[in-house]
Design an enzyme around this catalytic site. Structure first.
Site, PDB file in Angstrom:
ATOM      1  N   ARG B 258       0.927  -1.050   0.016  1.00 15.11           N
ATOM      2  CA  ARG B 258       0.023   0.023  -0.100  1.00 15.11           C
ATOM      3  C   ARG B 258       1.037   1.124   0.108  1.00 15.11           C
ATOM      4  NH1 ARG B 258      -2.430   1.071   5.265  1.00 15.11           N
ATOM      5  NH2 ARG B 258      -1.005   2.791   5.249  1.00 15.11           N
ATOM      6  N   HIS B 262      -3.689   4.491   4.415  1.00 10.65           N
ATOM      7  CA  HIS B 262      -4.794   3.765   4.529  1.00 10.65           C
ATOM      8  C   HIS B 262      -5.899   4.419   3.687  1.00 10.65           C
ATOM      9  CE1 HIS B 262      -7.907   1.088   5.876  1.00 10.65           C
ATOM     10  NE2 HIS B 262      -8.504   1.986   6.469  1.00 10.65           N
ATOM     11  N   TYR B 271       3.772   5.558  11.581  1.00  6.37           N
ATOM     12  CA  TYR B 271       4.204   4.289  11.705  1.00  6.37           C
ATOM     13  C   TYR B 271       4.988   3.735  10.678  1.00  6.37           C
ATOM     14  CZ  TYR B 271       0.037   3.959   8.666  1.00  6.37           C
ATOM     15  OH  TYR B 271      -0.647   3.922   7.631  1.00  6.37           O
TER      16      TYR B 271
END
Ligand SMILES: Cc1ncc(C[n+]2csc(CCOP(=O)(O)OP(=O)(O)O)c2C)c(N)n1
Ligand SMILES: [Mg+2]
Lengths: 328, 362
Positions: B258, B262, B271
């Site tokens: 990805r 998100h 993160y």
């Protein structure tokens, strides 16, 4: 410490931090609660301060999260778990209803499960499908669970601290739409215990009874009514289970009229329970049937229609107008 | 079906047919025929444009949210291209580009994310289930649709899509087990993009791969390079053929990444490092198949430009359709709860109608 301006998100974060500092059996886990700090940032910085053992991400499985929390609570820990959104808590339903709620009862009081299930809750944020359910009735209908819903930062702090100290499982419903609204709060002041309702605004003509996200709407309605010369009292339930019959009934007796305001669908709901209980206890003090302004009996609407569904000031005032004033 | 463990285990490495530099890799799998690859290339260009336009529409306030499949377009395109018109697709929130590749109107495909209604297209007419947000729950519905098709004697295959994170949910495991026990024609397609919001794959599983999860249920697992549309067409195509032939379900894990947040609401800086993302940009699914096809004279500048024009038309359709302000009809709230509205719902609708007429009169 004096009052400060802070958001409910700040207050909840502070409550978790202070509880974890005070008691090293308190743990926080769930989905994205570690380095990310939760999708609403309620657990921001906890992994950094307390380490990966005390605040951690789990595999993506709500049933697993709650089931493991129950086991940890059986063995000396005080887990706080986060369900990422109200409608994503449903895979944990079996663990909640069959185990978290019943462990004390099944074991004749020998095994309690002191755990807190934090649920970002209810609507008003323009969330797409499955991001805005009002699920309190499922929980409140399950004996063995405490169900609380704060409506401002001070209460969010105080109630979460008390929930973490509770010997029983607590469903802690955090109104998403209130996460980022700021108000004055002094977190060092004690708040009333779980099971206690409070009168948020005095009034003499009728009582609005609300909890969680509906409280600010009820307060706004009371303010608008005051402009029109009508004095509305506002009661904030704070705790749905246990229910504070005493405070609520005293309030309704003092005015003789009441409207319950809640976002959840009205049918077979917490709001219907409130009407039933108060009517049973206060019938002779009532000048009119207790009325409700609730969400409709429909699945939570898409963002562009949620304003139709949610209790509004106008709908509350219309309902108050209907409380048979001509008879008194 | 087989109970032979060796036949159920996935390959140790994901199958790649075209490497990131566009060179063919010779493995046991067949390279799809050139027309299929050119078709997939055109679909990739459209899917990329679709993602970019949807992201732009979020920035303009025209969509409430968009979970982009940028970088995962090979998965989006291939899982649809291997289906027959009568087959079903069970997508997630991340699979809008696949839905459009399946032929669904792009504006209808984005209705959910625009916030008008929960699903904008007709699932029965398009054979595309409503996009599932509650993770892995739809995989069991996919099994049910496939099982009903078998009982009805239909040759339907169901493509059931989920992410790496979703494989941790109980429903994922129940779906695999049911599919295997009833030998239903389902292909479980995992787009392993290494993240579930902020949570990396290592926190989801300690298994050698997600495809290994099949063996416990008697479902053969396969691993494929998720940025190689040729390998995806080959592996998914074989799984679909197998399911259609009556040999039961298969689990296919695509290894991808990805590259974007998100959703637009996410902040990946919290993160993961940018350094982690960079190598994946060089493995873009479009460039490698383009290089491969050009190198073989199967694609030229004119054809590519033509696909670009088509993709731009798609973007224009999106801008036109989603740029307008729509007025959602409150009556829809009450009309579709039951086949027949209850008396209480009629009352509640009347209350809103009354409020609105009083508002107008004011
Ligand atoms: C049952 C359930 N729990 C939590 C969520 C919230 N959520 C939405 S997407 C997501 C991550 C899913 O990751 P993955 O399955 O890998 O799919 P990806 O988003 O990477 O495509 C989470 C936790 C959800 N939608 N459903
Ligand atoms: Mg993922």
């Amino acid at each position: 410490m004096a009052a400060e301006k802070l958001t409910m998100a700040n207050a909840l974060n502070r409550a978790l931090r202070d509880a974890m500092r005070a008691d090293d059996t308190v743990l926080m886990f769930g989905e994205d609660v570690g380095p990310l700090g939760g999708v609403f940032r309620i657990t921001d910085g906890l992994t950094a301060e307390f380490g990966e053992q005390r605040c951690f991400d789990t595999p993506l499985a709500e049933s697993g999260i709650l089931g493991m929390a129950i086991g940890m609570a059986m063995n000396g820990m005080r887990p706080v778990v986060e369900m990422q959104f109200d409608a994503f808590a449903y895979p944990a339903f079996e663990q909640l209803v069959s185990h978290a709620a019943k462990m004390r009862n099944r074991t004749r009081g020998r095994v309690g499960v002191p755990l807190v299930i934090r649920v970002p809750y209810a609507g008003g944020i323009g969330g797409v499908e499955h991001h805005c359910d009002s699920s309190e009735a499922y929980y409140a209908h399950t004996p063995g669970l405490h169900v609380v819903a704060p409506s401002d930062p001070a209460d969010a702090y105080g109630l979460l601290r008390k929930a973490i100290e509770s010997p029983d499982p607590v469903l802690f419903l955090e109104p998403k739409k209130l996460y980022f609204s700021r108000s004055e709060a002094d977190l060092t002041l004690p708040v009333p215990p779980i099971g206690t309702a409070v009168v948020r605004r005095p009034g003499t003509d009728a009582t609005l009874i609300a909890y969680g996200p509906a409280v600010p709407v009820a307060l706004e309605a009371a303010e608008a009514a005051a402009q029109e010369g009508r004095s509305l009292q506002v009661v904030d339930l704070r705790s749905i289970v246990p229910f504070d019959d005493e405070t609520v009934c005293a309030a309704v007796r003092s005015t003789g009229r009441a409207v319950v305001v809640a976002e959840a669908a009205g049918f077979a709901s917490v709001s219907s329970e409130v009407v039933a209980r108060v009517t049973e206890r206060c019938f002779h003090s009532l000048h009119a049937p207790i009325r409700r302004v609730t969400g409709f009996d429909i699945p939570y609407p898409p963002p562009k229609l949620e304003h139709v569904h949610l209790p509004s000031v106008d709908r509350i005032l219309d309902t108050v107008d209907d409380l048979q004033w001509e008879d008194s | 079906m087989t109970r032979d463990a060796a036949l159920l285990l996935p390959s140790t490495e994901p199958v790649t047919l075209i490497d990131p530099d566009g060179n063919p890799v010779h493995v046991g799998q067949d390279m799809p025929d050139p027309q299929a690859l050119v078709h997939a290339y055109a679909a990739l260009i459209a899917a990329r444009r679709f993602n970019d336009q949807a992201n732009a529409l979020v920035r303009q306030g025209r969509l409430a949210v968009y979970p982009s499949s940028h970088g995962q377009e090979a998965c989006q395109v291939a899982c649809v291209q291997v289906l027959d018109p009568g087959d079903w697709l069970f997508p997630t929130y991340r699979d809008s580009a696949a839905i459009v590749a399946r032929g669904v109107d792009p504006v209808q495909a984005l209705t959910l994310l625009r916030g008008d209604w929960h699903s904008g297209y007709d699932p029965l007419a398009t054979r595309v289930a409503p996009q599932a947000t509650p993770l892995a729950t739809h995989l069991l519905h996919a099994v049910g649709v496939a099982h009903a098709a078998r009982l009805r004697g239909e040759p339907t295959v169901v493509m059931a899509v989920c992410g790496d994170g979703a494989t941790s949910e109980g429903d994922f495991h129940e779906a695999l087990n049911f599919a295997a026990v009833f030998r239903t024609p389902v292909v479980f397609f995992i787009q392993n993009n290494e993240y579930a919001i902020s949570v990396p794959l290592a926190r989801q599983t300690a298994a050698p791969s997600l495809a290994h999860k099949g063996i416990g249920y008697g479902v053969p697992g396969a691993r494929v390079d998720g940025n190689d549309v040729a390998a995806l067409l080959s592996v998914l195509g074989a799984a679909v053929d197998r399911a259609r032939a009556g040999d039961g379900p298969q689990l296919v894990e695509a290894h991808t990444y990805r590259v974007q947040p998100h959703t637009n609401a996410d902040d990946p800086g919290r993160y993961r490092s940018a350094d982690e993302v960079t190598p994946w940009l060089a493995r873009d699914p479009i460039t490698r198949v383009e290089t491969y096809l050009r190198g073989r004279g199967l694609l030229d500048d004119d054809t590519i430009a033509g696909y670009g024009v088509d993709a731009e038309k798609l973007a224009e359709t999106m801008r036109a359709g989603l740029g307008e302000d729509t007025v959602a009809d409150y009556r829809d709230l009450f009309a579709h709860v039951y086949a027949e509205p209850t008396p209480q719902l009629r009352e509640q609708q009347a209350l809103v109608a009354d409020e609105l007429s009083r508002e107008e009169a004011r």
